[in-house]
Design a protein around this motif. Structure first.
Motif, mmCIF file in Angstrom:
data_model
loop_
_atom_site.group_PDB
_atom_site.id
_atom_site.type_symbol
_atom_site.label_atom_id
_atom_site.label_comp_id
_atom_site.label_asym_id
_atom_site.label_seq_id
_atom_site.Cartn_x
_atom_site.Cartn_y
_atom_site.Cartn_z
ATOM 1 N N UNK A 216 0.800 -1.227 0.000
ATOM 2 C CA UNK A 216 0.000 0.000 0.000
ATOM 3 C C UNK A 216 0.831 1.275 0.000
ATOM 4 N N UNK A 217 2.130 1.186 0.307
ATOM 5 C CA UNK A 217 2.962 2.384 0.386
ATOM 6 C C UNK A 217 4.371 2.068 -0.093
ATOM 7 N N UNK A 218 4.926 2.962 -0.914
ATOM 8 C CA UNK A 218 6.323 2.893 -1.336
ATOM 9 C C UNK A 218 6.965 4.225 -0.991
ATOM 10 N N UNK A 290 -0.530 -0.781 -11.372
ATOM 11 C CA UNK A 290 -1.698 -0.741 -10.498
ATOM 12 C C UNK A 290 -2.415 -2.094 -10.485
ATOM 13 N N UNK A 291 -2.379 -2.808 -11.594
ATOM 14 C CA UNK A 291 -3.034 -4.121 -11.644
ATOM 15 C C UNK A 291 -2.285 -5.142 -10.789
ATOM 16 N N UNK A 292 -0.969 -5.046 -10.759
ATOM 17 C CA UNK A 292 -0.184 -5.979 -9.948
ATOM 18 C C UNK A 292 -0.346 -5.677 -8.464
ATOM 19 N N UNK A 293 -0.364 -4.382 -8.111
ATOM 20 C CA UNK A 293 -0.519 -3.972 -6.709
ATOM 21 C C UNK A 293 -1.769 -3.092 -6.585
ATOM 22 N N UNK A 320 -2.705 6.309 -11.855
ATOM 23 C CA UNK A 320 -3.727 6.102 -10.846
ATOM 24 C C UNK A 320 -3.214 6.014 -9.427
ATOM 25 N N UNK A 321 -1.910 6.131 -9.225
ATOM 26 C CA UNK A 321 -1.325 6.044 -7.889
ATOM 27 C C UNK A 321 -0.775 7.414 -7.509
#
Length: 421
Positions: A216-218, A290-293, A320-321
């Motif tokens: 959820x966070x990088x 976004x699809x992977x995570x 989208x992130x």
């Protein structure tokens, strides 16, 4: 029994008190900064530096500016050598816990003295940031996180008097409880930093990230660091997903990894199949990250100054992130703290004492002398000067910033670049 949301929420609550103290101090920047300088001067008046610059005679900011000249790292070469040899009370009355190396951007390695109070200053700033981030973006604390603070670990070094050179690991910037909560939500083991090459570290990092759909966070520094990881995944996904399926890193790179990462982990065939389906039919800019995570809510990285064009490229890769700009953080000082939804980062008024040199559009210094934090004006540009509890006094960081707004009385800063680059 508990998931990362629980531990991240506990970490957030642990940060509440400092966030409240910062918010209170934000209503009186002048007094906050004055008291902080008074504390630094009083604590270090009997040191070699304090006696050499008549700290005992300093009554206010004007006295301090009169007896202490502006400094650069070259002014600290001999004192740092004395500290390395084991001399006490050179720059600070507190013992030096370690010397943190920084290569800088325009010079060779510098060794910055770290005391317990300086480390606490960094921890206060991090708490203020974490509270704001996790409170305003609860989705960022819903899952696991990937943190990258420092480059690959080198050989552990000490000075001749056995003072460590460099922190043991990234989490050492945090307090004891914060380190424990952080350890419960890490997507990538800290041992990855012990890899013998950048390539092996990238491979191992992606192996663990792909095993973590609840990311959820990088938080990284340069956007190019994360962009390179994404491009490496794009080129090497068949082999990495093969290893995810079987639960072990394979191939020649395994010999360059620490022993703890060369073992077996739980195989994830369904996760590997899901990733393969995405990668095999996705174009480079199709939102496949976004699809992977799907739970990835926030990326924290540099977006200002020379990093702006690279951050824009990264934004295209992670459609989208949300990207949150980093504040201005140097090895020497935590200058500004990110604030969700604001155009700039808050000056870290509770950690260090700041002065500013006004500059014009060409970067040339203007005005009769340095200004204080409460004297800054929106839309104007400045060079940063900092006094820290680690023994740097009126130290010119060579960072140029612009005041873009205010949070109460606290200037919100945007980093423009290095003055000497």
């Amino acid at each position: 029994m508990f998931g990362p949301y629980f531990y991240n929420s506990c970490w957030m609550l642990l940060c509440l008190r400092e966030a409240m103290l910062f918010d209170r101090a934000s209503s009186d920047v002048r007094q906050t900064q004055s008291q902080l300088l008074r504390s630094i001067v009083d604590q270090n008046k009997d040191t070699w530096f304090g006696k050499s610059h008549s700290f005992s005679s300093i009554r206010d900011v004007c006295d301090f500016q009169e007896v202490v000249p502006l400094t650069t790292y070259e002014d600290y070469g001999e004192p740092v050598q004395r500290i390395a040899r084991g001399d006490a009370s050179v720059l600070t009355s507190e013992p030096v816990e370690l010397l943190e190396p920084t290569s800088g951007t325009t010079s060779g390695e510098k060794l910055i003295p770290y005391t317990a109070t300086l480390r606490n200053s960094f921890q206060r700033a991090i708490k203020t940031w974490i509270w704001d981030l996790f409170y305003k973006r609860p989705s960022a604390r819903s899952g696991f996180a990937y943190w990258s603070v420092s480059p690959l670990a080198g050989t552990r070094r000490t000075t001749e008097s056995r003072i460590p050179i460099g922190f043991e690991n990234d989490a050492s910037y945090l307090g004891t409880y914060e380190q424990w909560f952080l350890s419960k939500s890490l997507a990538v083991p800290p041992e990855v930093a012990l890899s013998k090459s950048v390539r092996s570290a990238q491979y191992a990092t992606l192996f663990f990230l792909l095993r973590c759909p609840q990311l959820s966070l990088i938080s990284v520094w340069s956007p190019t660091f994360l962009q390179q990881l994404i491009e490496y995944l794009r080129s090497n996904w068949p082999q990495i997903t093969h290893d995810v399926r079987h639960g072990a890193i394979s191939g020649e790179l395994i010999r360059q990894l620490p022993y703890s990462l060369a073992g077996s982990f739980e195989p994830q065939p369904e996760r590997a199949e899901h990733i393969e389906a995405i990668m095999s039919c996705s174009e480079p800019d199709s939102g496949w990250v976004r699809k992977i995570w799907p739970e990835l809510a926030m990326v924290s990285c540099w977006t200002d100054g020379p990093s702006s064009c690279y951050a824009a490229k990264l934004q295209q890769s992670i459609q989208g992130i949300e990207i949150q700009p980093k504040g201005l953080l140097a090895t020497e000082a935590f200058v500004s703290i990110p604030l969700v939804g604001c155009p700039g980062s808050r000056l870290d008024i509770r950690s260090h004492f700041f002065e500013f040199q006004h500059v014009d559009a060409s970067g040339a210094i203007t005005g009769s002398g340095p200004l204080l934090a409460h004297q800054l004006q929106e839309g104007e540009q400045y060079r940063v000067i900092v006094t820290t509890s680690g023994g740097l006094y009126r130290y010119q960081l060579m960072d140029q910033v612009e005041v873009v707004s205010f949070y109460k009385q606290v200037p919100l800063l945007r980093f423009l670049g290095k003055c000497d680059a």
